[in-house]
Design a protein around this motif. Structure first.
Motif, short mmCIF file in Angstrom:
data_model
loop_
_atom_site.label_atom_id
_atom_site.label_comp_id
_atom_site.label_asym_id
_atom_site.label_seq_id
_atom_site.Cartn_x
_atom_site.Cartn_y
_atom_site.Cartn_z
N PRO A 100 0.81 -1.40 -0.05
CA PRO A 100 0.03 0.03 0.05
C PRO A 100 0.83 1.32 0.17
O PRO A 100 0.36 2.23 -0.49
N ASP A 101 2.17 1.10 0.51
CA ASP A 101 2.97 2.44 0.26
C ASP A 101 3.24 2.83 -1.15
O ASP A 101 3.94 3.66 -1.47
N ARG A 155 0.96 2.73 -3.65
CA ARG A 155 -0.56 2.61 -4.13
C ARG A 155 -0.61 2.73 -5.66
O ARG A 155 -1.40 2.15 -6.13
N GLN A 177 0.42 -0.40 -7.32
CA GLN A 177 -0.65 -1.09 -7.20
C GLN A 177 -1.68 -1.25 -8.14
O GLN A 177 -2.09 -2.22 -9.15
N ARG A 215 -11.83 -1.32 1.20
CA ARG A 215 -10.41 -0.68 0.65
C ARG A 215 -10.34 -1.26 -0.78
O ARG A 215 -9.61 -0.47 -1.34
N ASP A 216 -10.86 -2.22 -0.94
CA ASP A 216 -10.56 -2.90 -2.32
C ASP A 216 -11.53 -1.89 -3.59
O ASP A 216 -11.04 -2.20 -4.53
N SER A 260 -5.51 2.67 5.90
CA SER A 260 -5.04 1.40 6.68
C SER A 260 -5.90 1.26 7.82
O SER A 260 -6.76 1.93 8.40
N ASP A 271 -2.62 6.78 5.64
CA ASP A 271 -2.44 6.76 4.10
C ASP A 271 -0.85 6.28 4.09
O ASP A 271 -0.20 7.58 4.44
#
Length: 617
Positions: A128-129, A131, A134, A574-575, A582, A587
């Motif tokens: 997630p860091d 993102r 991702q 979150r998806d 988090s 964030d």
């Protein structure tokens, strides 16, 4: 200029300019290579053909540049569209290949660099860091965001057709004790601060008193509460309010919206009107105020059937309520009692089972039914109780019968221990293939909530001294004239005109008919909740609006993030959020919340208080 998706059947020979990301490269020789150009939205690709042949003498810069640029580089490519002689047999991965045409490269321009220190392969998992990477790498995440946009567009169009007006309400509000903890925004005016809105609740009621008959907005809401998979400190809700209506009209409007969404996006029909169930029935039959009706496993009270010595063995409580449910497994495992026994043992030894074992009201009693056992495995219940339980559940070999005690008190909150155990056992059985996963959608309105609930340590409520808090919020109206009369007699027995929409065990939203009388609203605040005069004064603006001839009104708010997650079958909001917080409310990409310095705080007349153990030093 064209897009890659438009090049499936164009006229060949034309010069096109395309933008996208470089993909995999195939070097056939020093003078010829193939490169995939991935579209800007990363859904499709086309083959680039780069060759040094045919270029002006000594001008090989374009071909050399194509050879040197790494994968993932954003580029602008100019080239000639050609028919592809040997199209690929099939696509690979999630990116669709344009099969019948390709591009002879004339020029290429690198629009940025992709650094060598970032490893980005099809197997790379970004945290997630990162993102941004991702999202770039995960087509499902991007599709979820696109789906979210499409659903919002359909809802806006439908609401417009129904006569609703999209009105934005302020983000900078004032602190009022509606029920949840707020985020405070300091100002440079000493001693004054804004608060971020928990919801637009008060503003939309003000709009009802302002001559706006139908309001909606996709509202950003902020609540400083404990985080779970289905909670975020900031979230989006579809907020609606209507004047001169009651609960039935609001529920009908929502059913039309939900049915339209399911038909448009899921190709699934939902029968209207949705079933309705009282809070008391939901809690007593399913141990939850948001029951998943697809699971079955209805709860029954059986303490009147059980011998007293058995009750004393399963619970330390005096005169508890004892409830039971049945879990039925797939036919293929009915004749394997050892499998059932192992399932129960593994569950109770797991992290999921530990809280139920440590229940202060007593752990669950779980019985595996088997025709070869005395009283089919219910011997501990005694002959008469075993016979009654057998008739109650129509038991078969392999069934699990679960008993759980609880205090003999009125229902409060959102679930009981047996209700939580019902969900946990079913989820564990599905995971192990012992029960088929539930399918389809089961919408339900849960109604007739208590208007007030006892305050708890974790819920600040409205800060009154009565030991009560509004179950929904303090603006919810009593349901009937009898409930209005009961306000002055026993507020704990008052039913609110409050309704929650539940689908598959997910609370999608809640609403109510509002109090539109200033006198009744002030009575609830002062006499029932026993809020201080200072607290009541914080709602003076709303009381003034109600006093000025505000019409009857009702509304609802649907959790838009939850709605999208449910429609896509995602387990977490979150998806379906581009930049979610988090589990700690952080964030981790932009690294917020961030630390505050004295220099930043000084203009706001604030300072960081030292820990309590240092105050006396």
């Amino acid at each position: 200029m064209s897009t890659i998706a438009e090049l499936e059947t164009p006229a060949t020979g034309q010069v096109v300019v395309l933008h996208g990301y470089l993909g995999s490269t195939a070097n056939l020789s020093k003078s010829l290579l193939f490169v995939q150009l991935i579209s800007k939205d990363r859904t499709c690709s086309i083959q680039l053909v780069s060759s040094s042949k045919g270029l002006p003498e000594g001008d090989y810069s374009t071909h050399e540049l194509v050879k040197k640029l790494p994968m993932h580089t954003p580029v602008a490519v100019r080239g000639v569209l050609r028919k592809r002689e040997q199209p690929p047999v099939q696509d690979s991965g999630s990116i669709i290949k344009i099969k019948h045409v390709e591009i002879d490269v004339l020029s290429v321009q690198s629009l940025n660099k992709f650094p060598s220190d970032i490893i980005a392969t099809p197997d790379t998992v970004f945290g997630p860091d990162q993102r941004h990477l991702q999202l770039r790498a995960d087509v499902d995440m991007r599709k979820a965001l696109s789906f979210r946009s499409d659903v919002g567009l359909v809802l806006r169009s439908k609401l417009h057709d129904l006569g609703f007006v999209d009105i934005e309400t302020p983000i900078l509000f004032k602190s009022t004790p509606e029920g949840a903890r707020e985020f405070i925004v300091p100002t440079r005016r000493k001693g004054f601060a804004y608060a971020l809105p928990q919801s637009p609740q008060q503003f939309k009621q003000i709009l009802m008193g302002s001559g706006i008959p139908k309001y909606y907005q996709f509202a950003r809401c902020f609540r400083d509460e404990d985080l779970r998979a289905d909670r975020q400190p900031e979230f989006t809700q579809l907020d609606m309010e209507m004047s001169f209506v009651g609960a039935d009209q609001v529920m009908h409007s929502i059913e039309e919206l939900i049915r339209s969404l399911w038909s448009t996006f899921l190709k699934s029909g939902l029968a209207c009107p949705f079933p309705r169930m009282s809070y008391q029935e939901a809690m007593s039959c399913y141990g939850s105020d948001k029951p998943d009706m697809r699971l079955g496993m209805q709860i029954s009270r059986i303490d009147h059937l059980l011998p007293g010595d058995l009750i004393s063995k399963i619970s330390p409580l005096k005169a508890p309520i004892v409830e039971s449910l049945m879990l039925r497994f797939n036919q293929s495992v009915f004749d394997k009692p050892s499998t059932m026994q192992q399932f129960v043992a593994n569950f109770l030894d797991s992290a999921e089972g530990t809280p139920f074992i440590n229940n202060p009201d007593g752990g669950p009693g779980i019985f595996v039914i088997g025709s070869a056992k005395p009283l089919q495995g219910l011997q501990a219940l005694g002959f008469e109780a075993a016979e009654r339980v057998e008739d109650l559940f129509q038991i078969e070999d392999g069934d699990l019968i679960v008993l759980q005690a609880r205090q003999d008190l009125p229902f409060s909150g959102g679930s009981t221990s047996l209700g939580n155990l019902r969900l946990a056992l079913h989820a564990a059985a599905v995971t192990q293939g012992l029960v088929k996963p539930p399918i389809g959608f089961a919408p339900l309105w849960v109604i007739d909530f208590p208007l007030f609930s006892p305050t708890t340590q974790n819920e600040p409520g409205q800060g009154g001294s009565a030991g009560l808090t509004a179950t929904h919020h303090p603006f919810t109206s009593p349901k009937s004239a009898g409930d209005v009369d009961m306000l002055a007699v026993d507020p704990t027995k008052v039913i609110g005109d409050h309704y929650d929409l539940v689908i598959n065990g997910v609370e999608l939203g809640g609403g109510s008919r509002r109090i539109h009388s200033a006198e009744m609203q002030e009575f609830v605040m002062r006499q029932v909740l026993k809020m201080s005069p200072e607290r009541v004064a914080e709602f003076s603006h709303l009381l003034d609006v109600l006093r000025a001839g505000c019409p009857p009104h009702a509304g609802i708010a649907l959790g838009f993030d939850r709605l999208i997650a449910l429609m896509l079958g995602k387990s977490s909001m979150r998806d379906v959020i581009a930049f979610p917080k988090s589990g700690r409310g952080e964030d981790v990409l932009v690294k917020c919340p961030g630390p505050l310095t004295d220099e930043v705080l000084k203009p706001y007349f604030l300072h960081i208080r030292p820990p309590d153990d240092q105050l006396s030093v």
